[in-house]
Design an enzyme around this catalytic site. Structure first.
Site, PDB file in Angstrom:
ATOM      1  N   GLU A 108       0.825  -1.207   0.000  1.00  0.00           N
ATOM      2  CA  GLU A 108       0.000   0.000   0.000  1.00  0.00           C
ATOM      3  C   GLU A 108       0.860   1.259   0.000  1.00  0.00           C
ATOM      4  O   GLU A 108       0.524   2.252  -0.656  1.00  0.00           O
ATOM      5  CB  GLU A 108      -0.948  -0.043   1.190  1.00  0.00           C
ATOM      6  CG  GLU A 108      -1.982  -1.156   1.039  1.00  0.00           C
ATOM      7  CD  GLU A 108      -2.708  -1.504   2.321  1.00  0.00           C
ATOM      8  OE1 GLU A 108      -3.931  -1.665   2.277  1.00  0.00           O
ATOM      9  OE2 GLU A 108      -2.042  -1.618   3.377  1.00  0.00           O
ATOM     10  N   GLU A 128      -3.373  -9.656   4.032  1.00  0.00           N
ATOM     11  CA  GLU A 128      -4.079  -9.365   5.282  1.00  0.00           C
ATOM     12  C   GLU A 128      -5.149 -10.395   5.611  1.00  0.00           C
ATOM     13  O   GLU A 128      -5.373 -10.739   6.779  1.00  0.00           O
ATOM     14  CB  GLU A 128      -4.711  -7.970   5.226  1.00  0.00           C
ATOM     15  CG  GLU A 128      -3.745  -6.831   5.519  1.00  0.00           C
ATOM     16  CD  GLU A 128      -3.018  -6.328   4.302  1.00  0.00           C
ATOM     17  OE1 GLU A 128      -2.450  -5.236   4.365  1.00  0.00           O
ATOM     18  OE2 GLU A 128      -2.999  -7.059   3.270  1.00  0.00           O
TER      19      GLU A 128
END
Length: 253
Positions: A108, A128
């Site tokens: 990210e 995640e």
């Protein structure tokens, strides 16, 4: 600035290094705050033309520091987001130089940068879901804007990684290098730094902001931003330097 983040300036480029190699450069609150401060410096100092974010020890960033997470620590800065940059990138160009892994928050952070240079052995992913979490620092929102939606969906739902050749084919990264990603990023930064700084900054601004403009407003909105560029000292200098067959002497105004 925190020892968890190191900075140096070279040829008008601010190099920001995440310095937690023993933890695969997992992001902490202190590191996030230090990166935010570095981004402020990048935008504030006229002599700095481009920023590069990289990681020490052969890894870019493995994401959020899970030990810190269990202590209740957030590796974010209010108003700036994860790593002090994903929600509020600098106005000047920012390049990610990726060695090893760019995972979870590390990915990210990478996609929040404007350009990416990666080593041939780099790996990318948002795993995640494997930890019962969601890629909330832009992964599930921003990744579908940068690569095909179905591929982004697969990465988010499976948590699996892709390699550098695949990431390049998808348009996730700009260049794959056999040697040092930082050296490759410096070569790219030099090409940017050679151009008019005002033109570069506004070009980035239009490309980023125009994504949210209504089609009928685009040219009017663009005109408001680029008009000062065309009447700037740099615009005249660029034309004069071309006519006189010399390198331009930019002033950024």
């Amino acid at each position: 600035m925190s020892e968890e983040v190191l900075t140096q300036v070279k040829d008008g480029v601010l190099i920001v290094t995440i310095n937690r190699p023993e933890a695969k450069n997992a992001m902490t609150k202190a590191a996030s705050e230090a990166i935010a401060a570095a981004m402020d410096r990048l935008d504030a100092e006229d002599d700095l033309r481009v920023g590069i974010i990289t990681g020490a020890g052969g890894t870019f960033c493995s994401g959020m520091d899970l030990k810190g997470f269990l202590r209740g620590e957030s590796p974010s800065v209010p108003g700036r987001g994860f790593a002090g940059v994903v929600q509020a990138p600098p106005a000047k160009p920012l390049i990610a130089a990726v060695e090893g892994y760019a995972l979870a928050g590390g990915l990210e952070l990478m996609i929040a940068c404007d350009l990416v240079v990666a080593s041939a052995g780099a790996k990318f992913g948002i795993p995640e879901a494997k930890r019962g979490l969601v890629a909330a620092a832009g992964g599930v929102m921003m990744l579908p804007d940068q690569i095909p939606e179905r591929v982004a969906m697969e990465l988010a739902l499976t948590g699996e990684f892709i390699d550098a050749p695949r990431a390049y084919a998808l348009g996730m990264i700009n260049h794959v290098v056999e040697g040092s990603a930082l050296e490759g990023a410096m070569e790219l930064a030099a090409k940017i730094a050679a151009n008019g700084p005002l033109a570069v900054r506004v070009s980035k601004q239009v490309m980023k902001e125009s994504r949210g403009w209504a089609m009928e407003d685009r040219y009017d909105n663009q005109a408001k931003l680029i008009a000062p560029v065309f009447v700037s000292e740099d615009a005249r200098e660029g034309a004069a330097a071309f006519a006189e067959k010399r390198a331009p002497n930019w002033k950024g105004k």
